[in-house]
Structures are given as C-alpha cells and as structure tokens.
Scaffold this motif. Structure first.
Motif, mmCIF file in Angstrom:
data_model
loop_
_atom_site.group_PDB
_atom_site.id
_atom_site.type_symbol
_atom_site.label_atom_id
_atom_site.label_comp_id
_atom_site.label_asym_id
_atom_site.label_seq_id
_atom_site.Cartn_x
_atom_site.Cartn_y
_atom_site.Cartn_z
ATOM 1 N N GLU A 51 0.472 -1.111 -0.196
ATOM 2 C CA GLU A 51 0.057 0.248 0.165
ATOM 3 C C GLU A 51 0.918 0.963 -0.065
ATOM 4 O O GLU A 51 0.422 2.287 -0.966
ATOM 5 N N LYS A 52 1.976 1.856 0.687
ATOM 6 C CA LYS A 52 2.751 2.116 0.815
ATOM 7 C C LYS A 52 3.803 2.982 -0.451
ATOM 8 O O LYS A 52 4.139 3.985 -0.874
ATOM 9 N N ILE A 53 4.123 1.840 -1.524
ATOM 10 C CA ILE A 53 4.758 1.898 -2.671
ATOM 11 C C ILE A 53 3.527 2.249 -3.987
ATOM 12 O O ILE A 53 4.448 2.185 -4.690
ATOM 13 N N TYR A 54 2.317 1.882 -3.724
ATOM 14 C CA TYR A 54 2.078 1.894 -4.476
ATOM 15 C C TYR A 54 1.065 3.442 -4.843
ATOM 16 O O TYR A 54 0.250 3.397 -3.803
ATOM 17 N N ASN A 66 12.807 0.835 3.068
ATOM 18 C CA ASN A 66 12.287 1.339 4.491
ATOM 19 C C ASN A 66 11.191 1.350 5.064
ATOM 20 O O ASN A 66 11.033 0.753 6.120
ATOM 21 N N HIS A 67 9.901 0.328 3.704
ATOM 22 C CA HIS A 67 8.912 -0.111 4.752
ATOM 23 C C HIS A 67 8.947 -1.006 4.834
ATOM 24 O O HIS A 67 8.477 -1.316 5.703
ATOM 25 N N GLU A 71 7.795 -3.762 8.311
ATOM 26 C CA GLU A 71 7.556 -4.864 8.691
ATOM 27 C C GLU A 71 8.110 -5.402 9.735
ATOM 28 O O GLU A 71 7.769 -6.442 10.202
ATOM 29 N N MET A 72 9.040 -5.881 9.136
ATOM 30 C CA MET A 72 10.602 -6.842 9.872
ATOM 31 C C MET A 72 10.973 -6.325 11.208
ATOM 32 O O MET A 72 11.612 -6.902 11.905
ATOM 33 N N SER A 73 11.061 -5.733 11.652
ATOM 34 C CA SER A 73 11.995 -4.925 12.454
ATOM 35 C C SER A 73 11.656 -6.020 14.103
ATOM 36 O O SER A 73 12.480 -6.166 14.409
ATOM 37 N N GLY A 81 18.515 -8.263 18.194
ATOM 38 C CA GLY A 81 17.213 -8.162 20.102
ATOM 39 C C GLY A 81 18.110 -6.369 19.566
ATOM 40 O O GLY A 81 18.277 -5.445 20.399
ATOM 41 N N TYR A 82 18.366 -6.836 17.940
ATOM 42 C CA TYR A 82 17.838 -4.921 17.741
ATOM 43 C C TYR A 82 17.015 -4.977 16.524
ATOM 44 O O TYR A 82 16.523 -5.543 15.928
ATOM 45 N N GLY A 83 16.227 -3.855 16.564
ATOM 46 C CA GLY A 83 15.150 -3.152 15.323
ATOM 47 C C GLY A 83 16.104 -3.200 13.741
ATOM 48 O O GLY A 83 17.064 -2.745 13.917
ATOM 49 N N ILE A 84 15.455 -2.940 12.613
ATOM 50 C CA ILE A 84 16.493 -2.730 11.445
ATOM 51 C C ILE A 84 15.336 -1.272 11.251
ATOM 52 O O ILE A 84 15.931 -0.989 10.243
#
Length: 85
Positions: A51-54, A66-67, A71-73, A81-84
């Motif tokens: 939805e964000k890229i369309y 980035n999107h 969602e994968m963080s 132990g760390y997000g992205i």
C-alpha cells in the motif's frame, strides 16, 4: 528460533512482490518455507508495504526497503536484539 524469524522476513519480502503481481501468493509462500498459518501473518504485513509503495498508478519501489524494515523489525529484534527500522 532465528531460522523461523529469517523465514518470516523472507516471507514479508516475497509477499510484497505477490501483492504487486510480480509473483503469485503461492510462490511467495513456497519461497518463505512457512506454514500457511504463519504465512498469512507475514502476507498481511506485506500488504501494508505494498500500500505504501503504490500511488494508484504505478509501484514506486524507491522506498521499498524503508517500508520493509518497518514491517520486519520485530523479527530482526528476535534474532539480534536490535531492530532495523
């Protein structure tokens, strides 16, 4: 446990391409190696990315990573132990 979270991240990425019509939903599930139940969870996350890229006319892939990271963080946190995001 790391393997399952990597599979979920792969499932999100593959599912974005299923949402945008580049591959089938079945292909994305096969690539992820997830069960149908697990896959449905990541497929929903991928829908948010799609939805964000369309923009209504074309798919704008320039911000896809980035999107995806948003969602994968949660899966990355479980691995390292760390997000992205």
């Amino acid at each position: 446990m790391a393997k399952e979270n990597v599979q979920k991240m792969m499932g999100v990425m593959g599912s974005v391409f299923a949402h945008t019509g580049k591959i089938t939903k079945e292909d994305a599930m096969e690539l992820s190696g997830l069960t149908p139940e697990e896959f449905e969870q990541v497929y929903l996350k991928a829908g948010k990315v799609a939805e964000k890229i369309y923009d209504g006319k074309e798919h704008k892939y320039d911000q896809i990573f980035n999107h995806l990271s948003e969602e994968m963080s949660e899966y990355m946190k479980k691995i390292s132990g760390y997000g992205i995001a």
